[in-house]
Every structure is written in structure tokens, then in C-alpha cells.
Design a protein around this motif. Structure first.
Motif, PDB file in Angstrom:
ATOM      1  N   ARG A  72       0.835  -1.203   0.000  1.00 23.41           N
ATOM      2  CA  ARG A  72       0.000   0.000   0.000  1.00 23.41           C
ATOM      3  C   ARG A  72       0.873   1.258   0.000  1.00 23.41           C
ATOM      4  NH1 ARG A  72      -3.827  -3.264   2.934  1.00 23.41           N
ATOM      5  NH2 ARG A  72      -2.707  -2.919   4.900  1.00 23.41           N
ATOM      6  N   LEU A  73       1.949   1.234   0.825  1.00 23.52           N
ATOM      7  CA  LEU A  73       2.845   2.388   0.859  1.00 23.52           C
ATOM      8  C   LEU A  73       3.553   2.552  -0.482  1.00 23.52           C
ATOM      9  CD1 LEU A  73       4.341   4.676   2.259  1.00 23.52           C
ATOM     10  CD2 LEU A  73       5.960   2.996   3.171  1.00 23.52           C
ATOM     11  N   ALA A  74       3.979   1.441  -1.088  1.00 18.82           N
ATOM     12  CA  ALA A  74       4.665   1.529  -2.378  1.00 18.82           C
ATOM     13  C   ALA A  74       3.756   2.167  -3.426  1.00 18.82           C
ATOM     14  CB  ALA A  74       5.109   0.137  -2.830  1.00 18.82           C
ATOM     15  N   ARG A  75       2.490   1.749  -3.450  1.00 15.99           N
ATOM     16  CA  ARG A  75       1.556   2.320  -4.427  1.00 15.99           C
ATOM     17  C   ARG A  75       1.320   3.807  -4.156  1.00 15.99           C
ATOM     18  NH1 ARG A  75      -0.740  -1.423  -7.612  1.00 15.99           N
ATOM     19  NH2 ARG A  75      -0.475  -3.615  -7.011  1.00 15.99           N
ATOM     20  N   ARG A  76       1.257   4.174  -2.888  1.00 13.41           N
ATOM     21  CA  ARG A  76       1.076   5.592  -2.566  1.00 13.41           C
ATOM     22  C   ARG A  76       2.283   6.401  -3.036  1.00 13.41           C
ATOM     23  NH1 ARG A  76      -2.028   9.733  -2.565  1.00 13.41           N
ATOM     24  NH2 ARG A  76      -1.520  11.313  -0.992  1.00 13.41           N
ATOM     25  N   LEU A  77       3.491   5.872  -2.833  1.00 18.76           N
ATOM     26  CA  LEU A  77       4.703   6.571  -3.255  1.00 18.76           C
ATOM     27  C   LEU A  77       4.755   6.702  -4.770  1.00 18.76           C
ATOM     28  CD1 LEU A  77       7.331   4.935  -0.845  1.00 18.76           C
ATOM     29  CD2 LEU A  77       6.352   7.242  -0.694  1.00 18.76           C
ATOM     30  N   ILE A  78       4.373   5.632  -5.466  1.00 18.50           N
ATOM     31  CA  ILE A  78       4.355   5.697  -6.934  1.00 18.50           C
ATOM     32  C   ILE A  78       3.385   6.779  -7.392  1.00 18.50           C
ATOM     33  CG2 ILE A  78       3.716   4.438  -9.033  1.00 18.50           C
ATOM     34  CD1 ILE A  78       4.731   1.881  -7.591  1.00 18.50           C
ATOM     35  N   GLY A  79       2.266   6.862  -6.698  1.00 21.94           N
ATOM     36  CA  GLY A  79       1.294   7.902  -7.027  1.00 21.94           C
ATOM     37  C   GLY A  79       1.833   9.299  -6.804  1.00 21.94           C
ATOM     38  N   LEU A  80       2.798   9.429  -5.898  1.00 25.89           N
ATOM     39  CA  LEU A  80       3.419  10.732  -5.635  1.00 25.89           C
ATOM     40  C   LEU A  80       4.576  11.007  -6.589  1.00 25.89           C
ATOM     41  CD1 LEU A  80       3.470  10.675  -1.722  1.00 25.89           C
ATOM     42  CD2 LEU A  80       1.948  12.017  -3.212  1.00 25.89           C
ATOM     43  N   GLY A  81       4.804  10.081  -7.555  1.00 28.22           N
ATOM     44  CA  GLY A  81       5.853  10.294  -8.536  1.00 28.22           C
ATOM     45  C   GLY A  81       7.192   9.686  -8.171  1.00 28.22           C
ATOM     46  N   VAL A  82       7.179   8.762  -7.206  1.00 21.32           N
ATOM     47  CA  VAL A  82       8.424   8.133  -6.766  1.00 21.32           C
ATOM     48  C   VAL A  82       8.669   6.868  -7.587  1.00 21.32           C
ATOM     49  CG1 VAL A  82       9.561   6.928  -4.862  1.00 21.32           C
ATOM     50  CG2 VAL A  82       8.306   9.047  -4.434  1.00 21.32           C
ATOM     51  N   GLY A  83       9.901   6.722  -8.069  1.00 20.82           N
ATOM     52  CA  GLY A  83      10.247   5.526  -8.829  1.00 20.82           C
ATOM     53  C   GLY A  83      11.744   5.308  -8.850  1.00 20.82           C
ATOM     54  N   PRO A  84      12.224   4.422  -9.706  1.00 25.05           N
ATOM     55  CA  PRO A  84      13.661   4.160  -9.805  1.00 25.05           C
ATOM     56  C   PRO A  84      14.461   5.446 -10.016  1.00 25.05           C
ATOM     57  CG  PRO A  84      12.438   2.497 -11.015  1.00 25.05           C
ATOM     58  CD  PRO A  84      11.436   3.523 -10.585  1.00 25.05           C
TER      59      PRO A  84
ATOM     60  N   ALA B 171       9.939  -1.408  -2.843  1.00 25.30           N
ATOM     61  CA  ALA B 171       8.935  -1.947  -3.760  1.00 25.30           C
ATOM     62  C   ALA B 171       8.548  -0.925  -4.823  1.00 25.30           C
ATOM     63  CB  ALA B 171       7.708  -2.397  -2.975  1.00 25.30           C
ATOM     64  N   ALA B 172       8.602   0.361  -4.484  1.00 29.00           N
ATOM     65  CA  ALA B 172       8.296   1.404  -5.461  1.00 29.00           C
ATOM     66  C   ALA B 172       9.413   1.549  -6.479  1.00 29.00           C
ATOM     67  CB  ALA B 172       8.054   2.730  -4.742  1.00 29.00           C
ATOM     68  N   GLY B 173      10.576   0.929  -6.185  1.00 29.87           N
ATOM     69  CA  GLY B 173      11.704   0.988  -7.105  1.00 29.87           C
ATOM     70  C   GLY B 173      12.713   2.053  -6.744  1.00 29.87           C
ATOM     71  N   ALA B 174      12.455   2.806  -5.663  1.00 27.28           N
ATOM     72  CA  ALA B 174      13.354   3.885  -5.272  1.00 27.28           C
ATOM     73  C   ALA B 174      14.437   3.371  -4.332  1.00 27.28           C
ATOM     74  CB  ALA B 174      12.559   5.006  -4.601  1.00 27.28           C
ATOM     75  N   ALA B 175      15.371   4.262  -3.987  1.00 27.60           N
ATOM     76  CA  ALA B 175      16.435   3.941  -3.032  1.00 27.60           C
ATOM     77  C   ALA B 175      16.136   4.631  -1.712  1.00 27.60           C
ATOM     78  CB  ALA B 175      17.787   4.397  -3.569  1.00 27.60           C
TER      79      ALA B 175
ATOM     80  N   ASP C 227       3.448  -1.724 -12.429  1.00 28.55           N
ATOM     81  CA  ASP C 227       2.909  -0.667 -11.570  1.00 28.55           C
ATOM     82  C   ASP C 227       3.885   0.492 -11.394  1.00 28.55           C
ATOM     83  OD1 ASP C 227       0.502  -2.225 -10.698  1.00 28.55           O
ATOM     84  OD2 ASP C 227       2.051  -3.525  -9.830  1.00 28.55           O
ATOM     85  N   ARG C 228       5.179   0.240 -11.590  1.00 26.54           N
ATOM     86  CA  ARG C 228       6.191   1.266 -11.350  1.00 26.54           C
ATOM     87  C   ARG C 228       6.230   2.252 -12.510  1.00 26.54           C
ATOM     88  NH1 ARG C 228       9.246  -3.649  -9.888  1.00 26.54           N
ATOM     89  NH2 ARG C 228       9.107  -3.841  -7.607  1.00 26.54           N
ATOM     90  N   LEU C 229       6.860   3.404 -12.244  1.00 28.44           N
ATOM     91  CA  LEU C 229       6.964   4.428 -13.274  1.00 28.44           C
ATOM     92  C   LEU C 229       7.787   3.932 -14.443  1.00 28.44           C
ATOM     93  CD1 LEU C 229       7.509   7.626 -11.092  1.00 28.44           C
ATOM     94  CD2 LEU C 229       5.369   6.678 -11.983  1.00 28.44           C
ATOM     95  N   VAL C 230       8.884   3.195 -14.146  1.00 26.19           N
ATOM     96  CA  VAL C 230       9.702   2.541 -15.174  1.00 26.19           C
ATOM     97  C   VAL C 230      10.118   1.188 -14.609  1.00 26.19           C
ATOM     98  CG1 VAL C 230      10.562   4.691 -16.190  1.00 26.19           C
ATOM     99  CG2 VAL C 230      11.829   3.609 -14.333  1.00 26.19           C
ATOM    100  N   PRO C 231      10.417   0.224 -15.461  1.00 31.61           N
ATOM    101  CA  PRO C 231      10.847  -1.087 -14.947  1.00 31.61           C
ATOM    102  C   PRO C 231      12.118  -0.960 -14.103  1.00 31.61           C
ATOM    103  CG  PRO C 231      10.246  -1.231 -17.259  1.00 31.61           C
ATOM    104  CD  PRO C 231      10.256   0.226 -16.933  1.00 31.61           C
ATOM    105  N   LEU C 232      12.198  -1.778 -13.090  1.00 33.21           N
ATOM    106  CA  LEU C 232      13.344  -1.749 -12.171  1.00 33.21           C
ATOM    107  C   LEU C 232      14.450  -2.644 -12.711  1.00 33.21           C
ATOM    108  CD1 LEU C 232      14.304  -0.678  -9.416  1.00 33.21           C
ATOM    109  CD2 LEU C 232      13.310  -2.722  -8.361  1.00 33.21           C
TER     110      LEU C 232
END
Length: 746
Positions: free
Chosen positions: A472-484, A507-511, A581-586
Motif C-alpha cells: 500500500r505504501l509503495a503504491r502511494r509513493l508511486i502515485g506521488l511520482g516516486v520511482g527508480p 517496492a516502489a523501485g526507489a532507493a 505498476d512502477r513508473l519505469v521497470p526496475l
């Protein structure tokens, strides 16, 4: 004067063949004790000060012990006798046993306490015993060649008079102490040796003994090289006989003194130049040898520790006083010690103690060096001691073959060792699936959603519950524009919320950049300014630790327990997040986390670890520790330390439970009790010790655990294997393994 202790026993063992005259032997030994006052001296303490009390010959109720023993028991009996303890306040410092196997086979064991003798003493002692035995066997009192010119007590008084007092600047004591104060200024408190395990708080004195042998050819070349006279700060202890007057030659007593020969190896000198430095340093030391080492330590007052010897930890002794001759009429005197199968375990008075004796042939030509190296069993394994001894002989051969060689060019490894280091130990290639850690965790959630994932205080979170929060947190972060490629700072305490945040960011693909909220605000501000995260994830408890500048224009902050955020998270699906689901593939090259160095050498430095690197580290950790679903791994390490990343990931990608150690139970006995109460199977840290209890390995950070911690855990476990390491940034540095016991903690 620390009480009975066999550390300073000097045992001598000899096989006798024939029929010994026990009455003559008993009388002869008493004659020798009567001749040498030091052998009938007790050391009494009054008002905290020891003094010598010389007993009259008729006051000494001393007798040798005659024992019948089975042949198979001789070695054990000799070992027991060699480690006997003296009460120096009440009994003479010498004991003698005659072990009789049958009418013709006997073993003579003489144990002299070092307070009353030294290596030189065995010469006059052996000669006097032989003469007295011959005379007593002939029915007469000993006819000594000459009375002793002095006694040990006379020497002690003479030495005191010679040295003078420290408050007299013209005294020998003041002058020589001044020399040593300058010579040993800044000497290392501890010589860094290649040990197998950390030094305990108190040295046990247990030792491993390994024979050392130098060939006659090498011995001869050493003699020739010596005639040339020709770490970088190496203090070595060296014994000197201390018998500076011929009148002392026939006395039994402890005249030996220890000098600290400090060798300067800076500048990568040639060996010939090192010899010159050692000769100059040695001659200066010999010219200032009158101050007893114990007095020197008292005057210089170096940092003291029960774990190590002061001023130096490596001792080198050349025994060139000649072998003691024990010629007993009517008896064959055979070999003694290891050559006779009667080796005596030697205590470790130092970290390394090398004692050598020169051997010469009938023409007086060099015939080799024979000796033994005794190493502290607290620090070294037996095979390590053997390796050190072999390398010493090999390096010696290299140096005498080319005295002009520079020290950096000397190779201490043989061909097999070099191959092991360069080839065998580097044969670590393994196939690592290119699967991000977050997806490995998701797989565990799917396999066993009911298994316990995180234990924090009284709360337990299952893999299913944790996975739902993470996604759920990962999806929320992706919605905020967070990704790899994005970096998010996580400022949270050590609990299940921290694990949710780290895995959600992953999980959102970020560091993620994990920041310990208890760190100084200046360090937190520096890391945020340097890493420039796109978002800071925290909660209402820890938000106050975030610099004010990052709560406004300079950065965005997501407070996880704010009602609006809680509502938004609850509205997100809890299904696993994938590349779709991610902004770009990880990919493996994307950053997985950022960690900062301690800053001990300047400003902290940020290190970016890739997804592939993180997965590689976790794979190496799983390969080494082989965690399983029923394991319970302690979350102990500070959030900002690189090992923390391996610690939590090792648990949560393996289906194990991550148990958070409360702040109030992180030290001493409380930590020990917590580990046992919670049935912890692993504690991962910078140095690791792995005991086994049934089928569960237990990794305990020896570098950070007190003796009480290891002792309590050891009492609940069967054995240890220590595996030093430096964290995951080097992607699993290997280390030597060694064993330890509950009575000798890591």
C-alpha cells in the motif's frame, strides 16, 4: 605475588636408567637447598610490600617426592607436576619428584619457580645436584669446590645500592630510566598481530607450543651476517642474563632482566640497514640494563591491562648459557622434554614467545638453531602458530640470502599459500538471480503469509500483514511520482514501521536513505543536504528530528501516521507491486539504498548500493548463514550502519522473524538475557560468532558483545565458530574461522 599460579614455573624433566639411591638423592637435594639461600627463601607481604625471608636449613621441612607410576601414566603425571602451584609466602620455590616405572626406569621432575631461578640457574643447579649426589652416595657430605662468593640476597642489596634512588638525578636509576623514557616514548600500547580472535579482557595464559628448527646452513649464514654488524615501530622483548659479575655465575637465582628492543622499520629499509639499527638500539639497551623491568614499568607507567603484557607483547630469547649437565653416578640420564615423549605444556606469558638455543658441532661450527614458539591460545589457533613459525624460518632464509633486500620486497607466503589467497579464496563466483530484494520479500509473503515477520516489543506482525502495508505504501509513493533513481530518506525508530517504510520504498523501485533519528541534528542535516532526497518519510514521533529547512521549501515530508496519510494508505490496494505498476521497470543498476560513512576521517561520505549489489550481498549472506523459516534474527545494529541493511534483509527474504532489540536491552547482561529469552538464532554484526544449538546456528557479533553477553549465550549453546567480517558494502568480506567455548568467550 598474585597467589598460586603455574605461569612462572620452570620445569625440567629427565629420564633416568638404573637404580637411584633415594637416600642419597634426598640428602643431596637438601644439601643444594642449604647451599643456595634463594631455594629456602619465602616471600612474605607486610603492609602491601613483599620481602625475602631466608629460612635456616634446619627450618625447612622440605623433601622430594618418590612416586611409583604406571608407564602409561607418566606423561600425565609429568604434566600435572609441571603445572603445580607454589604458595611462595610459606614454602620454598622448588619441588622435585622421582617417578619410578619399575626398578630400572625412572623420571626426574624438577620444578623451579621463576622468582628463584632463570635459564642460567640450571647450570649451577645441575652441577651441584650431581656433585652432592655423588658424595652422598659415597657416604660423605658434599665437598664443594669453593664456597659461594655471595648469595642472592647479597645481590639484591648490591643492586639496590648500585641503582640509587629516583630522586637523585645522578643515580644509575635516574639516568637509565631517563634513557628508557626517551627510547620508549610513544611506543605502541599493543602490537597488531594477525590473530585469530579478539583479545579477551583478561589473559588466560593458556598457550600453544610449536617447535622451531633452523638448519645448520642457515645458522652458519646468520653467524656470518651477524659479523657484518651492519607495523614500522616494533617493540620486542629480549632477555639478558643480568649476571654482570663473574661472582654471580655459580648462583641459583633470578638475575635475568628483560629489555625492550624497539626496532624502527620505517622507510622500507634494506635488511642490512635494519641490522644496523637493531645493533645500535641493542647496544644502547644493554648499556642501560640494570633497571629491573618491573621497576621500569612502574616508572614509565604505560597503559596497563590484564589482557596483555605492558610495553611489548612479543618476546625473543636466545639461550646461549650452555646446557645443564646432570651427571648422576650409577644412572643413565636420557633425553628430556618432547624428545623423550614427555613434553610439558608451556604457559603463554606473552602473545608470542620465541626461545632459541644455538647448537654447535664437535668442531664448534654452527649446527642449527632449536627452539619453540609459544603463542597465546586466547589469540591464536595451533595451525596459525605453526604457520607463523614456518614463515619466520622462511623469511629468515630469504633475508640472509640477500641482506640488501628491502623489507617490502620480502615475500612471507609460500607457493601454496599464495595460490590459496589468489586463487582458492577468490573462487567465489556464484549465480545470483537478478531479482530485487523487494520482490524476494514479496515471494515470502505469498509463500507463508501467516508466518511472523517482525517482532517489536509486545507486537508481532505477520508476513501477510507486513506485505499489505508495504505494498500500500509503495503504491502511494508511486502515485506521488516516486520511482527508480529517486532517493527517499527514512527517519524512523527501530520498529515494524521502519521495516514497512524501507520495503515500501524498495517496492516502489526507489532507493532509501535510512537515518537514525537519535543522531546529532548536524549529521542528519548534512546527509539530507548531500543526498537531496525527493521525500522524507517519518512519523509524528520522529518528525521533530528533521531540520526545519526540510519541512518547507527544500523538501517534502510524508508523516505516515497523519490522519490524511493513513486514510490515503488504506485506500490503496495491498496486492504486490511489479514493474507494470512502477513508473519505469526496475533494473539491477538502479540504486537500492544510500548509506553514509561514519565521518571519522572527515566529512561523512555517501555510498550508493545498486539493486544488483544489494541482491548479491543478501545472496552471499544467505549462503553463509543459511537462514530458514524457523530462525529468529535480532535487529540490533544501528540504522545508519551498513550491516543494518544485511540484517533486516537476511531475515525478511528468508521467511525468518526479525526481532527488534529494545534500546534499553542493547548492552551487557540485559542483551544476553534478551537473546536467550527471545530464542534468537542469529545476531549479525561487523564480527560474527556462530554457535550451534541443535540445528540452529547463532550469529553473535563478537566485536560488539561483552564477555557477559557471550558467557550467558554460551552457557545456553554448545559451541562457537567465529567469523570476522566488515559488513555488506564490500559484498561479504571473508574471514578466518575459529572455535571458542563457554569458559573462554569470544
Amino acid at each position: 605475588m598474585d597467589g598460586p599460579d603455574p605461569t612462572y614455573n620452570i620445569p625440567v624433566v629427565a629420564r633416568l636408567t638404573g637404580d637411584p639411591d633415594r637416600t642419597a638423592l634426598r640428602a643431596a637435594l637438601r644439601d643444594v637447598i642449604a647451599r643456595h639461600e634463594v631455594l629456602r627463601t619465602v616471600f612474605t607481604v607486610v603492609d602491601g610490600e613483599p620481602y625475602q625471608e631466608i629460612l635456616g636449613s634446619d627450618e625447612v621441612a622440605w623433601q622430594p617426592t618418590f612416586v611409583d607410576v604406571a608407564a602409561n601414566d607418566v606423561a600425565a603425571e609429568v604434566a600435572r607436576m609441571a603445572t603445580c602451584t607454589f604458595d611462595l609466602t610459606t614454602e620454598p620455590p622448588i619441588r622435585v619428584w622421582l617417578l619410578s616405572v619399575n626398578a630400572r626406569e625412572h623420571v626426574l621432575v624438577v620444578v623451579l619457580h621463576h622468582i628463584a631461578g632463570d635459564g642460567w640457574s640450571w647450570g649451577p643447579l645441575g652441577r651441584d645436584i650431581a656433585l652432592a649426589y655423588a658424595d652422598r652416595r659415597a657416604g660423605r657430605a658434599p665437598e664443594w669446590a669453593a664456597p659461594l662468593p655471595a648469595q642472592y640476597a647479597d645481590y639484591a642489596l648490591w643492586q639496590r645500592e648500585l641503582l640509587g634512588t629516583a630522586d637523585n638525578p645522578d643515580s644509575v636509576l635516574a639516568r637509565q630510566v631517563g634513557f628508557w623514557r626517551e627510547a620508549l616514548a610513544g611506543v605502541p600500547e599493543e602490537l597488531e598481530l594477525p590473530v585469530d580472535r579478539p583479545r579477551p579482557a583478561v589473559a588466560s595464559r593458556a598457550g600453544h607450543s610449536v617447535p622451531v628448527e633452523v638448519s645448520s646452513e642457515l645458522h652458519g649464514r646468520l653467524v656470518e651476517l651477524a659479523r657484518l654488524g651492519a607495523g614500522t615501530d616494533i617493540p620486542i622483548g629480549s632477555a639478558v642474563a643480568g649476571r654482570t659479575d663473574e661472582g654471580l655465575d655459580e648462583l641459583v637465582g633470578c638475575f635475568v632482566n628483560t629489555l625492550v628492543v624497539r626496532t624502527d622499520l620505517s622507510g622500507d629499509p634494506a635488511f642490512r640497514d635494519v641490522l644496523g639499527r637493531v645493533r645500535e638500539t641493542g647496544l644502547a639497551a644493554f648499556g642501560n640494563q640494570d633497571v629491573p623491568f618491573e621497576r621500569l614499568v612502574e616508572e614509565l607507567a604505560p597503559a596497563r591491562s590484564l589482557a596483555r603484557h605492558p610495553l611489548f607483547q612479543v618476546m625473543l630469547t636466545l639461550q646461549n648459557t650452555g646446557r645443564a649437565a646432570l651427571d648422576l653416578p650409577g644412572l643413565g640420564v636420557g633425553t628430556s622434554g618432547a624428545a623423550a615423549g614427555l613434553s610439558v605444556a608451556q604457559p603463554a606469558r606473552f602473545d608470542l614467545d620465541l626461545a632459541l638455543t644455538e647448537v654447535f658441532d664437535e668442531q664448534g661450527c654452527p649446527a642449527g638453531l632449536r627452539g619453540v614458539v609459544v603463542a597465546s591460545a586466547d589469540l591464536f589457533d595451533p595451525d596459525t602458530v605453526e604457520t607463523i613459525a614456518a614463515r619466520w624460518v622462511r623469511v629468515l632464509g630469504t633475508l640472509v640470502a640477500n641482506a640488501g633486500v628491502r623489507l617490502d620486497a620480502v615475500d612471507v607466503l609460500d607457493d601454496d599459500e599464495r595460490s590459496r589467497v589468489l586463487v582458492t579464496w577468490n573462487d567465489t563466483a556464484m549465480v545470483v538471480p537478478e531479482v530485487p530484494v523487494a520482490e524476494l520479500f514479496a515471494a515470502r509473503v505469498a509463500e507463508a503469509p501467516a508466518a511472523i515477520a517482525v517482532v517489536s516489543g509486545d507486537s508481532e506482525l505477520s508476513y501477510g500483514e507486513l506485505g499489505g502495508r508495504v505494498h500500500r505504501l509503495a503504491r502511494r509513493l508511486i502515485g506521488l511520482g516516486v520511482g527508480p533513481e529517486a532517493v527517499l530518506a527514512v527517519v524512523l525508530g527501530r520498529d515494524s514501521g521502519l521495516m514497512t517504510a524501507l520495503l515500501g520504498v524498495s517496492a516502489a523501485g526507489a532507493a532509501y536513505l535510512a537515518i537514525d533519528p537519535t543522531q546529532p541534528v548536524e549529521r542528519i542535516a548534512y546527509m539530507l543536504d548531500d543526498a537531496t532526497p525527493v521525500l522524507v518519510v517519518t512519523d509524528s514521533v520522529n518528525a521533530s528530528h528533521i531540520p526545519a529547512a526540510w519541512c518547507g521549501e527544500r523538501g517534502a515530508v510524508l508523516v505516515l501516521d497523519e490522519p490524511v496519510v493513513v486514510t490515503a494508505l488504506e485506500s490503496e490496494p495491498s496486492s504486490p507491486v511489479g514493474d507494470a505498476d512502477r513508473l519505469v521497470p526496475l533494473s539491477g543498476s538502479h540504486p537500492a539504498y544510500v548509506v553514509y560513512t561514519s565521518g571519522s576521517t572527515g566529512q561523512p561520505k555517501g555510498v550508493v548500493v545498486s539493486q544488483a549489489g544489494f541482491a548479491n550481498t543478501v545472496a552471499a549472506g544467505r549462503g553463509r548463514f543459511r537462514p530458514e523459516e524457523n530462525f529468529r534474527i535480532a535487529q540490533f545494529t544501528s540504522i545508519g550502519f551498513d550491516v543494518f541493511c544485511l540484517e533486516w534483509a537476511l531475515a525478511l527474504v528468508s521467511g525468518a522473524a526479525l526481532v527488534v532489540v529494545p534500546d534499553e536491552r542493547r548492552l551487557g547482561d540485559e542483551l544476553a538475557r534478551f537473546l536467550v529469552e527471545q530464542a534468537i538464532t542469529h545476531r549479525v554484526s561487523g564480527a560474527k560468532a556462530i554457535p550451534r544449538r541443535r540445528s540452529l546456528p547463532f550469529a553473535l557479533g563478537a566485536g560488539y558483545a561483552s564477555r557477559s553477553v557471550v558467557g550467558v549465550v554460551a552457557a545456553d549453546r554448545e559451541g562457537f565458530r567465529q567469523v570476522p567480517g566488515d559488513g555488506p558494502l564490500p559484498s561479504e568480506r571473508g574471514g578466518p574461522r575459529s572455535r571458542s567455548r563457554p569458559d573462554r568467550p569470544v
